[in-house]
Design a protein around this motif. Structure first.
Motif, PDB file in Angstrom:
ATOM      1  N   CYS A  19       0.830  -1.213   0.000  1.00  0.00           N
ATOM      2  CA  CYS A  19       0.000   0.000   0.000  1.00  0.00           C
ATOM      3  C   CYS A  19       0.861   1.258   0.000  1.00  0.00           C
ATOM      4  CB  CYS A  19      -0.928   0.001   1.217  1.00  0.00           C
ATOM      5  SG  CYS A  19      -2.333  -1.120   1.075  1.00  0.00           S
ATOM      6  N   LEU A  20       1.942   1.254   0.754  1.00  0.00           N
ATOM      7  CA  LEU A  20       2.807   2.423   0.808  1.00  0.00           C
ATOM      8  C   LEU A  20       3.517   2.657  -0.526  1.00  0.00           C
ATOM      9  CD1 LEU A  20       4.300   1.970   4.389  1.00  0.00           C
ATOM     10  CD2 LEU A  20       2.623   3.674   3.667  1.00  0.00           C
ATOM     11  N   ALA A  21       3.767   1.572  -1.269  1.00  0.00           N
ATOM     12  CA  ALA A  21       4.433   1.703  -2.571  1.00  0.00           C
ATOM     13  C   ALA A  21       3.447   2.040  -3.689  1.00  0.00           C
ATOM     14  CB  ALA A  21       5.165   0.401  -2.906  1.00  0.00           C
ATOM     15  N   LEU A  22       2.164   1.725  -3.491  1.00  0.00           N
ATOM     16  CA  LEU A  22       1.177   1.864  -4.559  1.00  0.00           C
ATOM     17  C   LEU A  22       1.082   3.277  -5.150  1.00  0.00           C
ATOM     18  CD1 LEU A  22      -1.124   0.705  -6.280  1.00  0.00           C
ATOM     19  CD2 LEU A  22      -2.662   0.987  -4.319  1.00  0.00           C
ATOM     20  N   PRO A  23       0.999   4.334  -4.347  1.00  0.00           N
ATOM     21  CA  PRO A  23       0.862   5.670  -4.944  1.00  0.00           C
ATOM     22  C   PRO A  23       2.098   6.113  -5.722  1.00  0.00           C
ATOM     23  CG  PRO A  23       0.144   5.665  -2.647  1.00  0.00           C
ATOM     24  CD  PRO A  23       0.861   4.375  -2.882  1.00  0.00           C
ATOM     25  N   LEU A  24       3.240   5.480  -5.475  1.00  0.00           N
ATOM     26  CA  LEU A  24       4.481   5.872  -6.133  1.00  0.00           C
ATOM     27  C   LEU A  24       4.760   5.061  -7.387  1.00  0.00           C
ATOM     28  CD1 LEU A  24       6.703   6.084  -2.907  1.00  0.00           C
ATOM     29  CD2 LEU A  24       5.391   7.919  -3.985  1.00  0.00           C
ATOM     30  N   ALA A  25       3.993   3.988  -7.603  1.00  0.00           N
ATOM     31  CA  ALA A  25       4.253   3.085  -8.725  1.00  0.00           C
ATOM     32  C   ALA A  25       3.711   3.663 -10.023  1.00  0.00           C
ATOM     33  CB  ALA A  25       3.612   1.728  -8.459  1.00  0.00           C
ATOM     34  N   PRO A  26       4.356   3.342 -11.150  1.00  0.00           N
ATOM     35  CA  PRO A  26       3.833   3.796 -12.444  1.00  0.00           C
ATOM     36  C   PRO A  26       2.529   3.087 -12.774  1.00  0.00           C
ATOM     37  CG  PRO A  26       5.651   2.256 -12.748  1.00  0.00           C
ATOM     38  CD  PRO A  26       5.602   2.551 -11.280  1.00  0.00           C
ATOM     39  N   ALA A  27       1.655   3.770 -13.494  1.00  0.00           N
ATOM     40  CA  ALA A  27       0.362   3.182 -13.857  1.00  0.00           C
ATOM     41  C   ALA A  27       0.581   1.954 -14.729  1.00  0.00           C
ATOM     42  CB  ALA A  27      -0.486   4.210 -14.596  1.00  0.00           C
ATOM     43  N   GLY A  28      -0.290   0.964 -14.550  1.00  0.00           N
ATOM     44  CA  GLY A  28      -0.192  -0.247 -15.347  1.00  0.00           C
ATOM     45  C   GLY A  28      -0.232  -1.482 -14.487  1.00  0.00           C
ATOM     46  N   ALA A  29       0.478  -2.521 -14.942  1.00  0.00           N
ATOM     47  CA  ALA A  29       0.421  -3.820 -14.274  1.00  0.00           C
ATOM     48  C   ALA A  29       0.965  -3.760 -12.856  1.00  0.00           C
ATOM     49  CB  ALA A  29       1.186  -4.857 -15.089  1.00  0.00           C
ATOM     50  N   THR A  41       0.886  -1.316 -10.710  1.00  0.00           N
ATOM     51  CA  THR A  41      -0.143  -0.747  -9.841  1.00  0.00           C
ATOM     52  C   THR A  41      -1.189  -1.790  -9.468  1.00  0.00           C
ATOM     53  OG1 THR A  41       0.139   1.438 -10.831  1.00  0.00           O
ATOM     54  CG2 THR A  41      -1.901   1.048  -9.646  1.00  0.00           C
ATOM     55  N   GLY A  42      -1.610  -2.565 -10.475  1.00  0.00           N
ATOM     56  CA  GLY A  42      -2.606  -3.604 -10.212  1.00  0.00           C
ATOM     57  C   GLY A  42      -2.102  -4.652  -9.238  1.00  0.00           C
ATOM     58  N   VAL A  43      -0.844  -5.076  -9.411  1.00  0.00           N
ATOM     59  CA  VAL A  43      -0.267  -6.099  -8.525  1.00  0.00           C
ATOM     60  C   VAL A  43      -0.168  -5.581  -7.096  1.00  0.00           C
ATOM     61  CG1 VAL A  43       1.832  -7.407  -7.997  1.00  0.00           C
ATOM     62  CG2 VAL A  43       0.991  -7.294 -10.350  1.00  0.00           C
ATOM     63  N   LEU A  44       0.318  -4.347  -6.938  1.00  0.00           N
ATOM     64  CA  LEU A  44       0.446  -3.776  -5.597  1.00  0.00           C
ATOM     65  C   LEU A  44      -0.909  -3.606  -4.931  1.00  0.00           C
ATOM     66  CD1 LEU A  44       3.208  -1.064  -6.200  1.00  0.00           C
ATOM     67  CD2 LEU A  44       3.442  -3.199  -4.915  1.00  0.00           C
ATOM     68  N   LEU A  45      -1.911  -3.182  -5.699  1.00  0.00           N
ATOM     69  CA  LEU A  45      -3.244  -3.005  -5.130  1.00  0.00           C
ATOM     70  C   LEU A  45      -3.820  -4.338  -4.658  1.00  0.00           C
ATOM     71  CD1 LEU A  45      -6.040  -0.710  -6.359  1.00  0.00           C
ATOM     72  CD2 LEU A  45      -6.575  -3.083  -5.875  1.00  0.00           C
ATOM     73  N   VAL A  46      -3.718  -5.353  -5.508  1.00  0.00           N
ATOM     74  CA  VAL A  46      -4.255  -6.666  -5.140  1.00  0.00           C
ATOM     75  C   VAL A  46      -3.526  -7.215  -3.916  1.00  0.00           C
ATOM     76  CG1 VAL A  46      -4.500  -9.063  -5.888  1.00  0.00           C
ATOM     77  CG2 VAL A  46      -5.077  -7.202  -7.455  1.00  0.00           C
ATOM     78  N   ALA A  47      -2.193  -7.057  -3.876  1.00  0.00           N
ATOM     79  CA  ALA A  47      -1.426  -7.555  -2.732  1.00  0.00           C
ATOM     80  C   ALA A  47      -1.746  -6.775  -1.465  1.00  0.00           C
ATOM     81  CB  ALA A  47       0.061  -7.477  -3.039  1.00  0.00           C
ATOM     82  N   GLY A  48      -1.772  -5.440  -1.588  1.00  0.00           N
ATOM     83  CA  GLY A  48      -2.009  -4.624  -0.408  1.00  0.00           C
ATOM     84  C   GLY A  48      -3.350  -4.872   0.242  1.00  0.00           C
ATOM     85  N   PHE A  49      -4.389  -5.024  -0.585  1.00  0.00           N
ATOM     86  CA  PHE A  49      -5.734  -5.229  -0.055  1.00  0.00           C
ATOM     87  C   PHE A  49      -6.058  -6.709   0.160  1.00  0.00           C
ATOM     88  CE2 PHE A  49      -5.995  -0.912  -1.379  1.00  0.00           C
ATOM     89  CZ  PHE A  49      -7.006  -0.328  -0.644  1.00  0.00           C
ATOM     90  N   LEU A  86      -2.145   5.721   1.332  1.00  0.00           N
ATOM     91  CA  LEU A  86      -0.990   5.902   2.209  1.00  0.00           C
ATOM     92  C   LEU A  86      -1.382   5.745   3.684  1.00  0.00           C
ATOM     93  CD1 LEU A  86       0.796   8.918   0.470  1.00  0.00           C
ATOM     94  CD2 LEU A  86       1.589   6.544   0.564  1.00  0.00           C
ATOM     95  N   ILE A  87      -2.527   6.297   4.052  1.00  0.00           N
ATOM     96  CA  ILE A  87      -3.010   6.122   5.426  1.00  0.00           C
ATOM     97  C   ILE A  87      -3.259   4.648   5.717  1.00  0.00           C
ATOM     98  CG2 ILE A  87      -4.962   6.582   6.979  1.00  0.00           C
ATOM     99  CD1 ILE A  87      -5.194   9.345   5.596  1.00  0.00           C
TER     100      ILE A  87
END
Length: 444
Positions: A334-344, A346-354, A416-417
């Motif tokens: 989740c902390l890395a998600l807002p800093l990642a480039p758009a695309g795959a 972002t999707g991987v980080l979102l799925v992992a974080g949540f 980020l929160i």
């Protein structure tokens, strides 16, 4: 009370009785998995129909967030109150009352009304659903000794995932083709059907109040709380249980999980569409990946934790360690998600974080069940759930405010929160949870 309501102790002397008791245990477990599926289908309706509801009722993001948070206004209070009541009233009837109230509370919203009806319906639904998870876990785990509880406990958590996985495509179709009020009516009707089945098939098991009967042999991994014969010599005050580092650590860790659940149920579909540019169909697919990973992780955690316990690993590491590490990985994503480039990526980080945070639900419940004496489990679980679910009161309103204030950028701050909350929760799990130590302190 008939023998179909409360099962006899498993060691009844015949293999036929043992087989029957096992079959009944898994039948009740299956019903309660469906119970949790309905519970989270009810919760997910607002998130899936967020855009339609906001347009239909003319709501800002803050107003919609407030309506979503209204669900949790009485959620925590009823969770604690009914959790305490579950130590005195049979969970079978408490669960039946909840299912009926779910359906009744949603009926006015299914028929019509504006923001006032929406808020009132969600408040009443939240009051009815507040105790659902701890009481369902209490009823399920009453059929199994401590060293066998990881799988059934995880299956109840899996019901959350399955509820969203089934609800997402089905309710999305209903919303798009028949309107969001029809989706509300559909989940209310399913609740009525479940209640009718539960009256016939539901009940508590042999570990409800006297976890080990005279003549039982304590299996390896069974907690001290499950090793007593006959009534406990004294009743441990709730305040002593709630003051243990294990209860505090499990509650703090579970709080992070519930923060993620509240975010995912209410705002994740809008985040995917408004901030990340997914279509309605694409966001539904990502939601299913998030909840699907959550289900796999919950089952994997149960298998790993059970294997570690059978090998003699302390519950501090088998439960708190596994759950804490998963929370920390989710926090990093989740902390890395807002800093990642758009695309795959972002999707991987979102799925992992949540998706990784959900296993802590099962870990927290089995940990507190291991810690608390049998006659105090309902209250200990209910109060934990009451504290934890305040995340559902705060998160939707806060995220709605961020979106109104900062537009799509508000979602970035929300993620980020969420990462910070998961980080603190993971640290709490790793440093505070130790049921063996605290069970000894309680018995001293």
């Amino acid at each position: 009370m008939t023998d179909t309501d409360v099962a006899p102790a498993v060691p009844a002397g015949t293999s036929k009785t043992t087989t029957s008791a096992r079959r009944r245990a898994w039948t009740v477990t299956a019903l309660l998995v469906v119970f949790m599926m309905i519970n989270f289908a009810d919760k997910s309706v607002l998130g899936l129909a967020a855009e339609e509801i906001r347009e239909d009722l003319g709501l800002t993001a803050s107003a919609f967030g407030l309506a979503s948070s209204a669900f949790f206004l009485l959620f925590s209070i009823s969770g604690a109150a009914v959790g305490l009541l579950a130590d005195r009233v049979r969970p079978k009837w408490l669960l039946l009352a909840m299912a009926v109230l779910w359906s009744v509370s949603q009926a006015p919203l299914a028929v019509g009304g504006g923001l006032a009806v929406l808020i009132t319906s969600r408040v009443l639904l939240g009051a009815a659903e507040g105790p659902a998870f701890p009481v369902a876990q209490q009823a399920t785990l009453s059929w199994f000794p401590d060293h066998r509880r990881n799988l059934p406990g995880a299956l109840i958590v899996l019901g959350i995932t399955l509820g969203v996985l089934v609800a997402a495509p089905v309710l999305t179709w209903v919303i798009q083709n028949h309107g969001w009020r029809s989706a509300v009516a559909a989940v209310a009707l399913v609740g009525v059907v479940w209640a009718l089945l539960w009256v016939r098939l539901g009940g508590e098991g042999p570990y409800a109040t006297a976890p080990t009967r005279s003549g039982d042999v304590r299996s390896e991994g069974t907690s001290a709380a499950d090793a007593t014969t006959g009534p406990a010599p004294r009743r441990t005050p709730y305040r002593r249980i709630l003051a243990t580092r294990t209860w505090i650590g499990a509650t703090a860790a579970y709080f992070g999980t519930y923060w993620v659940i509240a975010f995912a149920l209410v705002w994740l579909p809008s985040y995917l569409q408004d901030a990340l540019g997914y279509s309605s169909a694409g966001s539904t697919q990502v939601l299913m990946l998030v909840w699907g990973l959550g289900g796999v992780v919950v089952l994997g955690q149960a298998g790993l934790t059970g294997w570690l316990l059978r090998r003699g690993t302390a519950s501090r590491w088998a439960r708190g360690g596994v759950g804490g590490v998963l929370l920390l990985i989710g926090a990093a994503a989740c902390l890395a998600l807002p800093l990642a480039p758009a695309g795959a990526v972002t999707g991987v980080l979102l799925v992992a974080g949540f998706g990784l945070a959900g296993a802590m639900s099962s870990v927290a419940v089995t940990t507190v069940t291991e810690l608390a004496p049998a006659d105090r489990r309902g209250g200990a679980l209910g109060i934990m759930n009451a504290v934890v679910t305040t995340a559902g009161l705060v998160a939707p309103t806060l995220i709605g405010h961020l979106v109104d204030t900062h537009g799509a950028e508000g979602y970035r701050y929300a993620v980020l929160i969420t990462g910070a909350v998961l980080l603190l929760s993971g640290v709490a799990a790793l440093t505070l949870i130790d049921p063996d130590r605290d069970a000894r302190l309680l018995s001293a």
